[in-house]
Scaffold this active site. Sequence first.
Site, PDB file in Angstrom:
ATOM      1  N   CYS A 180      38.673  26.799  30.407  1.00 56.16           N
ATOM      2  CA  CYS A 180      38.942  26.796  28.970  1.00 56.16           C
ATOM      3  C   CYS A 180      39.937  25.669  28.691  1.00 56.16           C
ATOM      4  O   CYS A 180      40.889  25.833  27.944  1.00 56.16           O
ATOM      5  CB  CYS A 180      39.430  28.148  28.474  1.00 56.16           C
ATOM      6  SG  CYS A 180      40.859  28.772  29.344  1.00 56.16           S
ATOM      7  N   PRO A 220      40.506  38.866  33.534  1.00 54.84           N
ATOM      8  CA  PRO A 220      40.487  40.297  33.240  1.00 54.84           C
ATOM      9  C   PRO A 220      39.103  40.942  33.288  1.00 54.84           C
ATOM     10  O   PRO A 220      39.007  42.147  33.180  1.00 54.84           O
ATOM     11  CB  PRO A 220      41.062  40.360  31.831  1.00 54.84           C
ATOM     12  CG  PRO A 220      40.718  39.038  31.224  1.00 54.84           C
ATOM     13  CD  PRO A 220      40.762  38.050  32.331  1.00 54.84           C
TER      14      PRO A 220
HETATM   15  C1  SAM Z   1      40.735  31.908  33.939  1.00 55.42           C
HETATM   16  S1  SAM Z   1      41.070  33.411  34.688  1.00 55.42           S
HETATM   17  C2  SAM Z   1      39.467  34.120  34.860  1.00 55.42           C
HETATM   18  C3  SAM Z   1      38.936  34.758  33.608  1.00 55.42           C
HETATM   19  C4  SAM Z   1      37.754  35.665  33.904  1.00 55.42           C
HETATM   20  N1  SAM Z   1      36.688  34.942  34.574  1.00 55.42           N
HETATM   21  C5  SAM Z   1      37.208  36.320  32.668  1.00 55.42           C
HETATM   22  O1  SAM Z   1      36.245  35.804  32.109  1.00 55.42           O
HETATM   23  O2  SAM Z   1      37.731  37.337  32.249  1.00 55.42           O
HETATM   24  C6  SAM Z   1      41.386  32.952  36.337  1.00 55.42           C
HETATM   25  C7  SAM Z   1      41.672  34.132  37.271  1.00 55.42           C
HETATM   26  O3  SAM Z   1      41.552  33.691  38.605  1.00 55.42           O
HETATM   27  C8  SAM Z   1      42.533  34.334  39.394  1.00 55.42           C
HETATM   28  N2  SAM Z   1      42.711  33.512  40.620  1.00 55.42           N
HETATM   29  C9  SAM Z   1      43.393  32.345  40.754  1.00 55.42           C
HETATM   30  N3  SAM Z   1      43.330  31.911  42.013  1.00 55.42           N
HETATM   31  C10 SAM Z   1      42.582  32.797  42.704  1.00 55.42           C
HETATM   32  C11 SAM Z   1      42.162  32.890  44.071  1.00 55.42           C
HETATM   33  N4  SAM Z   1      42.506  31.955  44.959  1.00 55.42           N
HETATM   34  N5  SAM Z   1      41.406  33.950  44.442  1.00 55.42           N
HETATM   35  C12 SAM Z   1      41.045  34.897  43.540  1.00 55.42           C
HETATM   36  N6  SAM Z   1      41.433  34.873  42.234  1.00 55.42           N
HETATM   37  C13 SAM Z   1      42.183  33.838  41.828  1.00 55.42           C
HETATM   38  C14 SAM Z   1      43.723  34.353  38.473  1.00 55.42           C
HETATM   39  O4  SAM Z   1      44.668  35.326  38.892  1.00 55.42           O
HETATM   40  C15 SAM Z   1      43.069  34.691  37.139  1.00 55.42           C
HETATM   41  O5  SAM Z   1      43.022  36.069  36.944  1.00 55.42           O
END
Ligand code: SAM
Length: 542
Positions: A341, A223
């Site tokens: 996490c 987010p």
């Molecule tokens: C753990 S969350 C990230 C949290 C964020 N870094 C923060 O601190 O608010 C992982 C995010 O990566 C996105 N995601 C997963 N695979 C992805 C991809 N291949 N390309 C771009 N985003 C991706 C997911 O939809 C998710 O929103």
Amino acid sequence: MGTFNHSVKVPKLYKCAAKICQEVARGVGSIKQLVYEKKHFNTSALYALIVTTFQKAEQIELILKRTQLFEKEPRLDPWLAKIFISELVWGKKKLPNSQAKPIQTILAYEQAFKAHLSDTSEDTEGGVCKKPRYVRVNTLTNTVNEAVELFEDEGWVLQPVDQPDDYMKFIEQLSWLEAGTSFFNHPGYKKGSIVLQDKASCLPVHILSPPPGSVVLDMCAAPGMKTTQLAAALNDEGTVYAVERDSKRYEVLTKMIETAGAKCVKTINKDVLECGNSDFPGVEYILVDPSCSGSGMVDRVVIAADQLDARLRKLSGFQIKILRSALTRYPQAKRIVYSTCSLYAEENEDVVRQVLETNNDFKLVPAGNFVKNMWKNFGSSSFGDIGKYCLYARPQEDLTNGFFVAVFERLEDGENNQFYNGRVSKYMKNQNRKEERMKKRESMRMMGELGDVGNENNEHQRTKRNKQSKNQETNLESKPNVSLEEISENITDDKNKTAETEESTMEQTGTEVKEKKKKHKKREEEAVADLEIVQSNLNRNQ
Ligand SMILES: C[S@@+](CC[C@H](N)C(=O)[O-])C[C@H]1O[C@@H](n2cnc3c(N)ncnc32)[C@H](O)[C@@H]1O
């Protein structure tokens, strides 16, 4: 049992909580996201109820098993029952004075729940930690002092922090708020003066520490906690490319960036695995914070033990792929931080090990160096130096969510990555093959163009070639230019993509995931059909 009346409805708060729990468990969204989407008038009560229900999930399951509640009361809505148990045993310790049937049914078991609870509390109570509520001051819109004053005006008292370390000071300035303190309706939060970010979640950006003016890539951004923290680290000077694949989460990301007043962020709604240096030129610092099991989150949804292995295998496959792309696609990248996490080594040290074994451009550097060697928890000794170099935040000891951080830096001339085993990964082999194919095509195209010069017959030959290929096209039902090798590769690629989509779209809705799977399946079937057409034409021509 007391009397009940069928026409009496269950209070909205509980119905809403049960619905959100069900959606969270199905992977529709996170607790926070879904609670705020519902716009319930008592957001904090709703949130607390749901979080407690998930925190106590293991104990609730045990109580349900021992009392055989669902066997005896098959008409009870399972999530509603769990919400009521959570409220009765750990929350308000009572249920609303209502004749609604589910409430009366649960109340009839109150003594049984409590009796079974006294048996279960010893082994599971220790699993939940009381962590303080952390807030990060958004230094893009106000200073730490201004934010502190904002709270002091409301009667909060700032406690001195012992540790001399900058990181500790900065993050813990406002951390002395009781566990469970709610700030979602606080004006400071609404206007972006503070960000509700766990202390451990601040570590990756603190360690990446890009200086103002640099170019940063946030590969998995929504987010947007860390994206906005990156913008603050840059003092809004330079560029942060923030990539997010999921369109719903992308919207949340853009909103968060706007609220935080971060101007240096460029958002991209794309799969980062389809991106490279030409999309984000000059990237120097990369944050890889991919989807993970979330096992370190204190308010996590517990993954059933029988599904855990398969889930971890899928997740780590995706994590390896995304980390490898960070280490191989951005030639100007100097430092890369990988974080999750999760507390599972499969998603952490093991991912780092596998990526390092096949890469000789980067080295792993001790993450402890970036927190003035004051950190307590590191990786597992069974991974040797890799364990020593990686850092963990552990809920019980650090009073934060669980977190993992690894830091990579580009090798200087003459330096070596001590963990490199000289092998080329399958991923790199595929990348190299793709590049070679593209180069081949490009040179064939160039040769075709050069061949035109000074060749009188060329026009004639080109028309002839075009004609031939048109005929072929008709023969092959419009699939002439695809080689067997390419189609086979596409099938494999599509298969990988299907798996990857499954892994990394934990946050997507069930329907979206189903739709995507359907599309991938269709693409696979089409590719197989193509393969058969080409094969049969080849056979015919032989
Ligand atoms: C753990 S969350 C990230 C949290 C964020 N870094 C923060 O601190 O608010 C992982 C995010 O990566 C996105 N995601 C997963 N695979 C992805 C991809 N291949 N390309 C771009 N985003 C991706 C997911 O939809 C998710 O929103």
